[in-house]
Motif scaffolding. Structure first.
Motif, PDB file in Angstrom:
ATOM      1  N   LEU A 186     -34.632  11.019 -24.544  1.00 14.10           N
ATOM      2  CA  LEU A 186     -33.944   9.952 -23.831  1.00 14.10           C
ATOM      3  C   LEU A 186     -32.943   9.260 -24.745  1.00 14.10           C
ATOM      4  O   LEU A 186     -31.794   9.001 -24.357  1.00 14.10           O
ATOM      5  CB  LEU A 186     -34.956   8.943 -23.284  1.00 14.10           C
ATOM      6  CG  LEU A 186     -34.365   7.783 -22.472  1.00 14.10           C
ATOM      7  CD1 LEU A 186     -33.578   8.316 -21.284  1.00 14.10           C
ATOM      8  CD2 LEU A 186     -35.471   6.848 -22.009  1.00 14.10           C
ATOM      9  N   GLN A 187     -33.353   8.990 -25.977  1.00 14.88           N
ATOM     10  CA  GLN A 187     -32.425   8.398 -26.924  1.00 14.88           C
ATOM     11  C   GLN A 187     -31.262   9.344 -27.212  1.00 14.88           C
ATOM     12  O   GLN A 187     -30.106   8.928 -27.317  1.00 14.88           O
ATOM     13  CB  GLN A 187     -33.129   8.046 -28.233  1.00 14.88           C
ATOM     14  CG  GLN A 187     -32.197   7.340 -29.228  1.00 14.88           C
ATOM     15  CD  GLN A 187     -32.760   7.291 -30.630  1.00 14.88           C
ATOM     16  OE1 GLN A 187     -33.367   8.267 -31.078  1.00 14.88           O
ATOM     17  NE2 GLN A 187     -32.565   6.168 -31.318  1.00 14.88           N
ATOM     18  N   MET A 247     -29.985  11.505 -25.179  1.00 13.45           N
ATOM     19  CA  MET A 247     -29.075  11.442 -24.039  1.00 13.45           C
ATOM     20  C   MET A 247     -28.181  10.208 -24.141  1.00 13.45           C
ATOM     21  O   MET A 247     -26.976  10.274 -23.875  1.00 13.45           O
ATOM     22  CB  MET A 247     -29.861  11.404 -22.729  1.00 13.45           C
ATOM     23  CG  MET A 247     -30.493  12.708 -22.327  1.00 13.45           C
ATOM     24  SD  MET A 247     -31.337  12.529 -20.725  1.00 13.45           S
ATOM     25  CE  MET A 247     -31.976  14.196 -20.515  1.00 13.45           C
ATOM     26  N   LYS A 248     -28.772   9.071 -24.521  1.00 16.41           N
ATOM     27  CA  LYS A 248     -27.985   7.844 -24.640  1.00 16.41           C
ATOM     28  C   LYS A 248     -26.913   7.990 -25.718  1.00 16.41           C
ATOM     29  O   LYS A 248     -25.763   7.596 -25.523  1.00 16.41           O
ATOM     30  CB  LYS A 248     -28.903   6.668 -24.972  1.00 16.41           C
ATOM     31  CG  LYS A 248     -29.824   6.245 -23.835  1.00 16.41           C
ATOM     32  CD  LYS A 248     -30.695   5.076 -24.254  1.00 16.41           C
ATOM     33  CE  LYS A 248     -31.611   4.623 -23.127  1.00 16.41           C
ATOM     34  NZ  LYS A 248     -32.499   3.499 -23.537  1.00 16.41           N
ATOM     35  N   THR A 258     -24.150  10.510 -24.450  1.00 17.59           N
ATOM     36  CA  THR A 258     -23.230   9.940 -23.465  1.00 17.59           C
ATOM     37  C   THR A 258     -22.312   8.905 -24.101  1.00 17.59           C
ATOM     38  O   THR A 258     -21.124   8.829 -23.779  1.00 17.59           O
ATOM     39  CB  THR A 258     -23.989   9.299 -22.297  1.00 17.59           C
ATOM     40  OG1 THR A 258     -24.907   8.321 -22.797  1.00 17.59           O
ATOM     41  CG2 THR A 258     -24.750  10.338 -21.490  1.00 17.59           C
ATOM     42  N   ARG A 259     -22.818   8.137 -25.043  1.00 15.32           N
ATOM     43  CA  ARG A 259     -21.980   7.141 -25.691  1.00 15.32           C
ATOM     44  C   ARG A 259     -20.925   7.804 -26.570  1.00 15.32           C
ATOM     45  O   ARG A 259     -19.775   7.347 -26.620  1.00 15.32           O
ATOM     46  CB  ARG A 259     -22.851   6.190 -26.521  1.00 15.32           C
ATOM     47  CG  ARG A 259     -22.168   4.874 -26.866  1.00 15.32           C
ATOM     48  CD  ARG A 259     -21.811   4.068 -25.610  1.00 15.32           C
ATOM     49  NE  ARG A 259     -22.977   3.715 -24.838  1.00 15.32           N
ATOM     50  CZ  ARG A 259     -23.724   2.633 -25.031  1.00 15.32           C
ATOM     51  NH1 ARG A 259     -23.405   1.795 -26.013  1.00 15.32           N
ATOM     52  NH2 ARG A 259     -24.753   2.368 -24.247  1.00 15.32           N
ATOM     53  N   CYS A 282     -26.731  13.805 -17.670  1.00 15.72           N
ATOM     54  CA  CYS A 282     -27.259  12.689 -18.452  1.00 15.72           C
ATOM     55  C   CYS A 282     -26.856  11.352 -17.843  1.00 15.72           C
ATOM     56  O   CYS A 282     -27.672  10.420 -17.762  1.00 15.72           O
ATOM     57  CB  CYS A 282     -26.746  12.766 -19.895  1.00 15.72           C
ATOM     58  SG  CYS A 282     -27.484  14.078 -20.882  1.00 15.72           S
ATOM     59  N   ALA A 283     -25.590  11.248 -17.428  1.00 19.54           N
ATOM     60  CA  ALA A 283     -25.118   9.996 -16.840  1.00 19.54           C
ATOM     61  C   ALA A 283     -25.907   9.667 -15.577  1.00 19.54           C
ATOM     62  O   ALA A 283     -26.258   8.504 -15.338  1.00 19.54           O
ATOM     63  CB  ALA A 283     -23.622  10.088 -16.535  1.00 19.54           C
ATOM     64  N   LEU A 322     -29.539   8.581 -16.654  1.00 21.74           N
ATOM     65  CA  LEU A 322     -29.555   7.252 -17.253  1.00 21.74           C
ATOM     66  C   LEU A 322     -29.263   6.169 -16.214  1.00 21.74           C
ATOM     67  O   LEU A 322     -29.833   5.068 -16.274  1.00 21.74           O
ATOM     68  CB  LEU A 322     -28.545   7.181 -18.399  1.00 21.74           C
ATOM     69  CG  LEU A 322     -28.881   8.064 -19.621  1.00 21.74           C
ATOM     70  CD1 LEU A 322     -27.733   8.050 -20.613  1.00 21.74           C
ATOM     71  CD2 LEU A 322     -30.170   7.612 -20.289  1.00 21.74           C
ATOM     72  N   ILE A 328     -32.440   5.636 -14.301  1.00 17.20           N
ATOM     73  CA  ILE A 328     -33.393   4.846 -15.093  1.00 17.20           C
ATOM     74  C   ILE A 328     -32.992   3.372 -15.073  1.00 17.20           C
ATOM     75  O   ILE A 328     -33.840   2.483 -14.881  1.00 17.20           O
ATOM     76  CB  ILE A 328     -33.453   5.373 -16.539  1.00 17.20           C
ATOM     77  CG1 ILE A 328     -34.105   6.764 -16.567  1.00 17.20           C
ATOM     78  CG2 ILE A 328     -34.218   4.402 -17.437  1.00 17.20           C
ATOM     79  CD1 ILE A 328     -34.052   7.437 -17.923  1.00 17.20           C
ATOM     80  N   GLU A 329     -31.690   3.123 -15.244  1.00 17.45           N
ATOM     81  CA  GLU A 329     -31.209   1.745 -15.228  1.00 17.45           C
ATOM     82  C   GLU A 329     -31.487   1.087 -13.881  1.00 17.45           C
ATOM     83  O   GLU A 329     -31.903  -0.074 -13.803  1.00 17.45           O
ATOM     84  CB  GLU A 329     -29.712   1.715 -15.529  1.00 17.45           C
ATOM     85  CG  GLU A 329     -29.108   0.320 -15.564  1.00 17.45           C
ATOM     86  CD  GLU A 329     -27.623   0.329 -15.868  1.00 17.45           C
ATOM     87  OE1 GLU A 329     -26.987  -0.730 -15.694  1.00 17.45           O
ATOM     88  OE2 GLU A 329     -27.107   1.383 -16.265  1.00 17.45           O
ATOM     89  N   SER A 372     -24.614   3.487 -10.867  1.00 17.61           N
ATOM     90  CA  SER A 372     -25.116   2.365 -11.647  1.00 17.61           C
ATOM     91  C   SER A 372     -24.790   1.088 -10.892  1.00 17.61           C
ATOM     92  O   SER A 372     -23.806   1.014 -10.143  1.00 17.61           O
ATOM     93  CB  SER A 372     -24.471   2.341 -13.029  1.00 17.61           C
ATOM     94  OG  SER A 372     -23.133   1.898 -12.936  1.00 17.61           O
TER      95      SER A 372
END
Length: 300
Positions: free
Chosen positions: A4-5, A7-8, A11-12, A69-70, A73, A76-77, A279
């Motif tokens: 998960l990290q 993926m973050k 994406t960043r 991934c987007a 995430l 999840i958000e 999102s």
């Protein structure tokens, strides 16, 4: 590896185009971000990023993985947001892009109110007439004028872009006023050209049919406000956005030409990636911009 990290971080990096900027935004050392991406590529057994000395870009596999991934995430958000207690609104980074003149005249005066209403959304606003790639340019939402090419993006129509055929009184005094479309052959224009360098054709609606007209001209610009300013200076006849031309028509600095044949309308749309769950920040902005255009006197 914390997937998960990873993926973050990925994406960043993809959105910022930089390991350093991604690491700064996540409050981690640049070396850690680099190692995480290397571990992720080794785990997936694919290359996700093209790395050069000047820039980073996504590989085809990287672009496909970024979309997934987007979406994950964002879900999840959204799931975590459902359990937020209190009156907290949408939060997170939101990067938007729009045409320069439309942004300055229509969107930006109201966007400050949007920012005040949703202070937890970190806004990044880009304005220009160059088409952007949402993935490669790390943009969440774009506003576009004109017919849309086929794509996987979700499009929501905001309204119509009105233009007016105008010229300055000085130009008309020197060259005469056209009364038919054929008369335009004896006149000149200021060309507006796209990124390709091709001048934009003018259009008129005659008996319900759109008629394109190509005019002569030896002066060309790729900025809409300069385009209108050139008409004010008497350089030729133009088809200008009505939201820019209207004040000059009211003051008499510009005069409408061939008012019996209006230019064809162009759609104005907001586009965003086809994630199953948007999102909260994207969803909030899309709903807000739709309401803005619906109620904007400038877009009529």
């Amino acid at each position: 590896m914390d997937r998960l990290q990873a993926m973050k971080v990925f994406t960043r990096v993809a959105e910022s185009g930089s390991f350093s900027r991604a690491a700064d935004s996540l409050a981690m050392p640049r070396a850690s971000a680099t190692i995480i991406i290397q571990q992720l590529e080794a785990y997936l057994k694919v290359r996700l990023l093209h790395r050069t000395t000047r820039r980073l870009s996504l590989t085809p596999d990287g672009a496909a993985y970024y979309e997934r991934c987007a979406r994950i995430l964002a879900e999840i958000e959204e799931a975590e947001g459902a359990f937020v207690v209190g009156d907290q609104g949408p939060r997170g980074r939101l990067r938007i892009d729009m045409p320069l003149a439309l942004g300055r005249s229509v969107v930006m005066p109201a966007l400050y109110d949007f920012h005040a209403r949703y202070p937890d959304i970190d806004l990044m606003v880009g304005m220009g007439d160059r088409p952007v790639d949402l993935i490669q340019d790390s943009v969440d939402v774009v506003i576009r004028i004109g017919a849309l090419a086929d794509s996987t993006l979700v499009a929501r129509r905001l309204g119509d872009h009105h233009t007016a055929t105008v010229a300055s009184p000085d130009y008309l005094a020197r060259h005469g006023t056209p009364h038919t479309l054929a008369d335009l052959d004896q006149h000149v224009t200021i060309h507006y050209f796209w990124r390709t360098g091709r001048p934009m054709d003018y259009t008129f609606v005659v008996d319900g049919q759109t008629v394109p007209v190509r005019m002569r001209g030896r002066f060309a610009v790729n900025d809409v406000e300069t385009f209108v300013d050139s008409a004010l200076r008497g350089l030729g006849i133009v088809q200008a956005p009505l939201f820019l031309a209207r004040p000059h028509l009211a003051s008499g600095a510009l005069v409408e030409v061939l008012p019996q044949w209006k230019p064809a309308l162009s759609p104005v749309s907001v586009l965003y990636p086809p994630n199953r769950h948007l999102s909260p920040a994207v969803r909030t902005f899309v709903d807000w911009i739709a309401a803005l255009f619906e109620n904007s006197a400038l877009m009529r």
